[in-house]
Design an enzyme around this catalytic site. Structure first.
Site, PDB file in Angstrom:
ATOM      1  N   SER A 141       0.793  -1.236   0.000  1.00  0.00           N
ATOM      2  CA  SER A 141       0.000   0.000   0.000  1.00  0.00           C
ATOM      3  C   SER A 141       0.821   1.280   0.000  1.00  0.00           C
ATOM      4  CB  SER A 141      -0.953   0.011   1.192  1.00  0.00           C
ATOM      5  OG  SER A 141      -2.058  -0.828   0.936  1.00  0.00           O
ATOM      6  N   LYS A 160       0.072   3.745  -2.717  1.00  0.00           N
ATOM      7  CA  LYS A 160      -0.976   4.760  -2.611  1.00  0.00           C
ATOM      8  C   LYS A 160      -0.395   6.169  -2.452  1.00  0.00           C
ATOM      9  CE  LYS A 160      -4.608   1.779  -0.664  1.00  0.00           C
ATOM     10  NZ  LYS A 160      -3.931   0.487  -0.520  1.00  0.00           N
ATOM     11  N   SER A 171      -6.254   3.057   4.244  1.00  0.00           N
ATOM     12  CA  SER A 171      -5.636   2.324   3.136  1.00  0.00           C
ATOM     13  C   SER A 171      -6.694   1.680   2.232  1.00  0.00           C
ATOM     14  CB  SER A 171      -4.674   1.258   3.662  1.00  0.00           C
ATOM     15  OG  SER A 171      -3.706   0.934   2.690  1.00  0.00           O
TER      16      SER A 171
END
Length: 485
Positions: A75, A78, A319
């Site tokens: 993640s 991101k 997330s």
């Protein structure tokens, strides 16, 4: 990719003790030798780590280990997706869901088709679809002579990302992507339903089940019972919306889980037809899934999301994968009129070039980091963190990052249970990342001199569970708060 929902308190406390215990061994002052010792920890035996620490003002490198080795970021990707979206789409960008018609209204009758057109909003909830139906009813419409068309053509029909794991398919973090979707609550886990099971007090009796939003789009195979063992779980059979409930749930206990659906556009169709019926609006034509709204159709009602500068808070704090994928495809639609992941990746690459960064230094295939084909180095992520800090929208983006040890869910996010009682608490703003054998932490903190640092640590291919590696990340963060050149 996301903190598991419904963790047991005892398991959480064990995890916290490991994570916090990893902080206590850091000396009052820290330097390169401290990080050398950290990387020699047995938890990283056989693993590959890319670690870079830099001065946020000058960009000078204070420490590096395999700085340009590309690894799976999970993640942490991101960071790139959301920074590019703030640039490409703009902080005030809003998603939209529209109700249109190509017909004319005569009294209570709408002569023509009714189109529900999704422009990718991952935050739309059932109440918003009910509000659209109410807006139509307020215009006096009680009957639609034509078809009810559900237009999700703003994005392509690729519902899942490249090489997403099959065993993530029914999870909330692996939900299918559609331009016309629905979220069960304000966490905005689009394309999912919230399934709550309640175990009766009598052992052996089947659990009761409630689904939110209420729909008959899914079917239940309920073999779960009240009993010891805490083995209760839900899976969705591939290619279907058959939810299989199995195992035991302790008597009197509740379990709430988010389960993705197969074809979220059709879930929206089911819910919007309910919303129309609640308003007494009858549709005489067919249900059409995936049609396109004609350019001449007139707008009857519209729902807009909050602006992007607000949406990145739940996205980064929690997330959120589906929101990230929606942003990626929205960037593709904005730049090349193609709502595809490939077009979105090209838009991200163009953003990087505008910042003086080299998009050839990484491989990106999705927006969330759920694919293991994504590859990026700590050097590239620190380059991004430095470039982002010079943007006019930086404050909104920085504040959307999880804040270590802050107990408020929409402040601490995925770091709210970590680094409490350390110098990193309410200091570290960073993005976490986690998959099997993958952990990452990248962000900003202030050292003992009052100097802001940027750092990125990506670990791949470790065989331990995640807790010891996260403890090392915690030790890194504490060391950086005590850094002295």
């Amino acid at each position: 990719m996301r903190f598991a929902r419904g963790l047991h308190t005892s398991a959480m406390l064990v995890g916290l003790s490991v994570l916090l215990g990893g902080c206590a061994s850091v000396a009052p002052t820290a330097g390169p030798s401290t990080l050398d010792r950290l990387l020699a920890d047995p938890a990283l035996n056989g693993a590959t780590v890319s670690l870079v620490v830099r001065d946020a003002r000058s960009g000078n490198t204070l420490y590096q280990h395999n700085p340009r080795t590309r690894l799976v970021p999970a993640s942490n990707l991101k960071l790139l997706t959301t920074a590019a979206a703030m640039d490409v789409l703009g902080p005030q960008y809003r998603f939209s869901t529209q109700l249109l018609s190509n017909g004319t209204q005569q009294g209570e009758r709408l002569n023509g088709n009714l189109y529900l057109r999704g422009l990718g909003d991952p935050t739309t909830q059932f109440a918003d679809y009910q509000a659209l139906a109410a807006q139509l009813a307020s215009q006096g419409v009680r009957q639609v002579q034509g078809d009810l068309v559900f237009d999700d053509s703003w994005f392509d029909a690729q519902r899942l990302g490249v090489d997403w794991a099959q065993d993530d398919e029914s999870t909330y973090y692996g939900a299918q992507i559609s331009a016309l979707t629905v979220s069960p609550n304000s966490d905005f886990d689009a394309g999912t339903l919230m399934v709550t099971a309640t175990a009766p007090m009598s052992p052996g009796q089947p659990v009761s089940v409630a689904i939110n939003p209420a729909t008959d789009y899914v079917q239940l195979s309920n073999r779960a019972v009240s009993g010891p063992g805490n083995s209760y779980g839900i899976t969705r059979q591939h290619g279907t919306n058959l939810l299989q409930l199995t195992g035991a749930l302790a008597p009197g206990k509740h379990s709430r889980q988010w389960v993705s659906v197969w074809e979220p556009t059709q879930l929206v169709a089911n819910l919007f037809e309910q919303a129309l019926a609640q308003q007494g609006i009858q549709v005489l034509g067919r249900r059409v899934i995936g049609g396109s709204s004609p350019a001449t159709a007139r707008l009857l009602a519209e729902h807009q999301s909050a602006p992007l500068q607000e949406l990145i808070t739940p996205l980064l704090k929690l997330s959120n994968n589906n929101m990230s994928e929606a942003l990626l495809k929205a960037m593709g639609r904005q730049t090349t009129n193609a709502g595809t992941a490939q077009a979105g990746v090209a838009a991200v690459a163009a953003f990087m070039r505008r910042q003086g960064l080299d998009p050839a230094s990484l491989n990106q295939v999705d927006g969330s980091g759920l694919s293991r084909r994504n590859l990026v180095s700590a050097q590239t992520l620190t380059d991004l963190l430095l470039a982002t800090s010079r943007q006019p929208w930086f404050d909104a983006w920085y504040n959307a990052l999880p804040i270590a040890g802050n107990p408020a869910r929409m402040s601490g996010g995925s770091l709210r249970y970590r680094l409490r009682g350390t110098p990193a608490q309410d200091n570290l703003h960073a993005k976490t990342g986690s998959m099997g054998g993958v952990s990452s932490l990248s962000g900003y903190l202030t050292d003992a001199h009052g100097r802001r640092l940027v750092f990125s640590m990506i670990s791949n291919n470790y065989l331990s569970d995640a807790a010891p590696v996260r403890a090392l990340e915690n030790r890194l963060a504490v060391a950086l708060t005590q850094w002295r050149d």
